[in-house]
Design a protein around this motif. Structure first.
Motif, PDB file in Angstrom:
ATOM      1  N   TYR A   1      -1.199   1.642   2.121  1.00 24.87           N
ATOM      2  CA  TYR A   1      -0.847   0.777   0.991  1.00 24.87           C
ATOM      3  C   TYR A   1      -1.059  -0.705   1.340  1.00 24.87           C
ATOM      4  O   TYR A   1      -1.769  -1.430   0.654  1.00 24.87           O
ATOM      5  N   TYR A   2      -0.423  -1.144   2.422  1.00 26.08           N
ATOM      6  CA  TYR A   2      -0.507  -2.555   2.786  1.00 26.08           C
ATOM      7  C   TYR A   2      -1.865  -2.918   3.380  1.00 26.08           C
ATOM      8  O   TYR A   2      -2.347  -4.035   3.217  1.00 26.08           O
TER       9      TYR A   2
ATOM     10  N   SER B   1       6.335  -5.493   4.731  1.00 29.40           N
ATOM     11  CA  SER B   1       6.166  -4.065   5.059  1.00 29.40           C
ATOM     12  C   SER B   1       6.927  -3.615   6.293  1.00 29.40           C
ATOM     13  O   SER B   1       7.164  -2.429   6.471  1.00 29.40           O
TER      14      SER B   1
ATOM     15  N   VAL C   1       2.388  -9.954   4.713  1.00 28.03           N
ATOM     16  CA  VAL C   1       2.406  -8.488   4.586  1.00 28.03           C
ATOM     17  C   VAL C   1       3.307  -7.868   5.655  1.00 28.03           C
ATOM     18  O   VAL C   1       4.065  -6.939   5.376  1.00 28.03           O
TER      19      VAL C   1
ATOM     20  N   LYS D   1      -8.017  -8.313  -0.606  1.00 22.70           N
ATOM     21  CA  LYS D   1      -7.988  -9.781  -0.507  1.00 22.70           C
ATOM     22  C   LYS D   1      -9.152 -10.276   0.355  1.00 22.70           C
ATOM     23  O   LYS D   1      -9.758 -11.303   0.048  1.00 22.70           O
TER      24      LYS D   1
ATOM     25  N   ALA E   1      -2.088  -2.056  -8.431  1.00 29.44           N
ATOM     26  CA  ALA E   1      -2.739  -3.358  -8.572  1.00 29.44           C
ATOM     27  C   ALA E   1      -3.415  -3.488  -9.932  1.00 29.44           C
ATOM     28  O   ALA E   1      -3.409  -4.562 -10.536  1.00 29.44           O
TER      29      ALA E   1
ATOM     30  N   TYR F   1      -1.882   1.854  -3.949  1.00 29.13           N
ATOM     31  CA  TYR F   1      -2.063   0.414  -4.109  1.00 29.13           C
ATOM     32  C   TYR F   1      -3.083   0.122  -5.205  1.00 29.13           C
ATOM     33  O   TYR F   1      -2.866  -0.758  -6.040  1.00 29.13           O
ATOM     34  N   HIS F   2      -4.197   0.846  -5.222  1.00 34.37           N
ATOM     35  CA  HIS F   2      -5.209   0.639  -6.263  1.00 34.37           C
ATOM     36  C   HIS F   2      -4.605   0.824  -7.650  1.00 34.37           C
ATOM     37  O   HIS F   2      -4.817   0.002  -8.542  1.00 34.37           O
TER      38      HIS F   2
ATOM     39  N   GLU G   1      -4.703  -1.671   2.352  1.00 35.21           N
ATOM     40  CA  GLU G   1      -5.611  -1.855   1.219  1.00 35.21           C
ATOM     41  C   GLU G   1      -5.338  -3.163   0.498  1.00 35.21           C
ATOM     42  O   GLU G   1      -6.264  -3.792  -0.017  1.00 35.21           O
ATOM     43  N   LYS G   2      -4.097  -3.595   0.501  1.00 37.50           N
ATOM     44  CA  LYS G   2      -3.781  -4.917  -0.066  1.00 37.50           C
ATOM     45  C   LYS G   2      -4.565  -5.991   0.685  1.00 37.50           C
ATOM     46  O   LYS G   2      -5.161  -6.889   0.080  1.00 37.50           O
TER      47      LYS G   2
END
Length: 193
Positions: free
Chosen positions: A65-66, A20, A16, A73, A186, A182-183, A68-69
């Motif tokens: 964004y990143y 990013s 990430v 996970k 995804a 992000y949601h 929440e990624k």
């Protein structure tokens, strides 16, 4: 936390960071960040692991964004997370000149799996110029995303096949915008402008 999970988180954060250009740092077995009056005010107990997201002050949306990624996970690994803006003490994050600590994510095994939050209706969060199944699914995911004090200060729009999202203001709303983008992406596979 098991070493196998730590290895997966470390690898994810490395990937990430490369993508990013943020400076996301993870700390394990470090309880001092959550051993303060503010942390207890935020109802955090026994937090020893956290992720610090460091970047330029204009990187807030990217941090959401990143971050929440990573959060999603970690949840898939069976861990619990919580976005933490102000209810923590001093972190051990390394911050270079021109950078700042944007936000922290607590990480570990919570006492509960969380509780549902109050949410605005999907109609209050966005609209489409035509009925569209994938947009509706994306908006459902957006409505479930975490935001600062559940404020949900954003608005999505689908017009001529293009999805846009705008920030409606409020504290930490730029980080929130990154989280909800992000949601949406995804779940739908469609980019949000």
């Amino acid at each position: 936390m098991e070493s196998s999970k730590r290895e997966k988180i470390n690898a994810l954060i490395k990937d990430v960071n490369a993508e990013s250009k943020l400076s996301i740092q993870v700390f394990y077995d470090e309880p001092k960040c959550f051993d303060s009056f503010m942390a207890h005010y935020g109802k955090f107990e026994n937090v020893k692991n956290y992720i610090a997201i460091v970047g330029n002050k204009n990187d807030q949306e990217k941090a959401g964004y990143y971050g929440e990624k990573i959060v999603l996970k970690c949840q898939k690994l069976g861990l619990n997370t919580c976005w933490v803006a102000m209810t923590h003490g001093k972190s051990k994050a390394q911050i270079k000149r021109g950078q700042k600590l944007l936000i922290i994510i607590s990480l570990g095994y919570g006492e509960t799996q969380g509780v549902p939050h109050k949410s605005k209706s999907i109609a209050e969060l966005g609209q489409a110029d035509q009925k569209n199944e994938w947009f509706e699914k994306g908006m459902e995911a957006v409505s479930l995303a975490p935001t600062a004090v559940n404020q949900q200060k954003f608005y999505f729009e689908l017009k001529n096949g293009i999805v846009t999202a705008k920030n409606l203001g409020g504290f930490y709303s730029r980080i929130d915008l990154g989280i909800v983008k992000y949601h949406f992406e995804a779940v739908t596979g469609h980019e949000v402008k």
